[in-house]
Enzyme design. Structure first.
Site, PDB file in Angstrom:
ATOM      1  N   ASP A  10      -1.363  -3.965  -0.290  1.00 18.49           N
ATOM      2  CA  ASP A  10      -1.671  -5.206  -0.333  1.00 18.49           C
ATOM      3  C   ASP A  10      -0.307  -5.875   0.122  1.00 18.49           C
ATOM      4  OD1 ASP A  10      -4.028  -4.693  -1.375  1.00 18.49           O
ATOM      5  OD2 ASP A  10      -3.876  -5.703  -3.202  1.00 18.49           O
ATOM      6  N   HIS A  62      -7.582 -10.115   2.192  1.00 18.56           N
ATOM      7  CA  HIS A  62      -6.868 -10.360   0.849  1.00 18.56           C
ATOM      8  C   HIS A  62      -6.552 -11.866   0.591  1.00 18.56           C
ATOM      9  CE1 HIS A  62      -4.928  -9.146  -2.843  1.00 18.56           C
ATOM     10  NE2 HIS A  62      -3.660  -9.289  -2.339  1.00 18.56           N
ATOM     11  N   HIS A  66      -3.433 -16.108  -1.051  1.00 18.61           N
ATOM     12  CA  HIS A  66      -3.167 -15.420  -2.304  1.00 18.61           C
ATOM     13  C   HIS A  66      -3.239 -16.160  -3.752  1.00 18.61           C
ATOM     14  CE1 HIS A  66      -1.596 -12.080  -4.678  1.00 18.61           C
ATOM     15  NE2 HIS A  66      -1.871 -11.391  -3.796  1.00 18.61           N
ATOM     16  N   HIS A 153       1.689  -1.709  -2.548  1.00 21.05           N
ATOM     17  CA  HIS A 153       1.914  -2.945  -2.075  1.00 21.05           C
ATOM     18  C   HIS A 153       2.973  -2.696  -0.686  1.00 21.05           C
ATOM     19  CE1 HIS A 153       0.234  -4.720  -5.637  1.00 21.05           C
ATOM     20  NE2 HIS A 153       0.115  -5.634  -5.130  1.00 21.05           N
TER      21      HIS A 153
END
Ligand SMILES: [Zn+2]
Length: 206
Positions: A10, A62, A66, A153
């Protein structure tokens, strides 16, 4: 049938850490999935995302900024999702196939307004700088099961995760796991991902 697992990264793309992750995937001959934050896409980082795609990796959604989607009205939820999809199509020519909600924050509005399967994942707290590479490795190895979607990540500077996957990939291979993209791991296991489930493992039914 052999065991399967999907590494998912991510918060990229960037030109600092994403290329280091790709180097390690390439050295090990494996693929992964990348959940992009659209605001991180620049001319340079777009090229990194295209490299991932050329390697057989999958590019997924995503959001644009965010946010905590569960605090937003439906039209803003859709704007965050659609904006990211548009950017991914612009830079890769392909539509994302999965969605990961930022902070894994969901409510009914989020599920109702986003038309892709949701991925959560088995995490190793790798967004916390103080969690060492060793701890990340141990957290994954102590939890991993067949069909898991592993949450990682590739945000810029996340060196401990680069170190962790350098060890994790051969270790998981040794235990008989094969590494697939999100699309592949559902397909190979004969599972059609359903709406309304936050998947951390492909065999989940709720
Ligand atoms: Zn994130």
């Amino acid at each position: 049938m052999s065991k399967t697992v999907a590494f998912t990264f991510d918060d990229g793309p960037n030109t600092v850490t994403t290329p280091r992750v790709l180097d390690i995937l390439e050295e090990n001959g494996i693929v992964a999935s990348f959940f992009l934050i659209a605001r991180n896409i620049t001319e340079e980082s777009a090229e990194v995302a295209r490299r991932a795609l050329r390697m057989g990796c999958e590019i997924n959604n995503h959001t644009v900024n965010h946010p905590h989607l569960d605090r937003l009205p439906p039209e803003e939820i859709r704007a965050e999702f659609d904006g990211c999809t548009e950017q991914i199509v612009r830079i890769t020519g392909q539509k994302p196939k999965f969605f990961r909600p930022p902070f894994i924050d969901v409510n009914q509005d989020v599920f109702d307004n986003i038309d892709l399967p949701f991925i959560s994942g088995v995490g190793c707290r790798d967004w916390e700088p103080q969690v060492t590479a060793r701890e990340r490795i141990d957290l994954v190895m102590s939890q991993v099961r067949d069909g898991d979607l592993i949450l990682l990540h590739d945000m810029a500077g996340n060196e401990n995760t680069v170190e962790a996957i350098r060890f994790l990939i051969p270790e998981l291979k040794k235990q008989g796991y094969r590494f697939l993209t999100c699309s592949q791991i559902f397909a190979e296991n004969g599972v059609t991902p359903r709406r309304g489930i936050l998947y951390s493992n492909v065999f989940q039914t709720a």
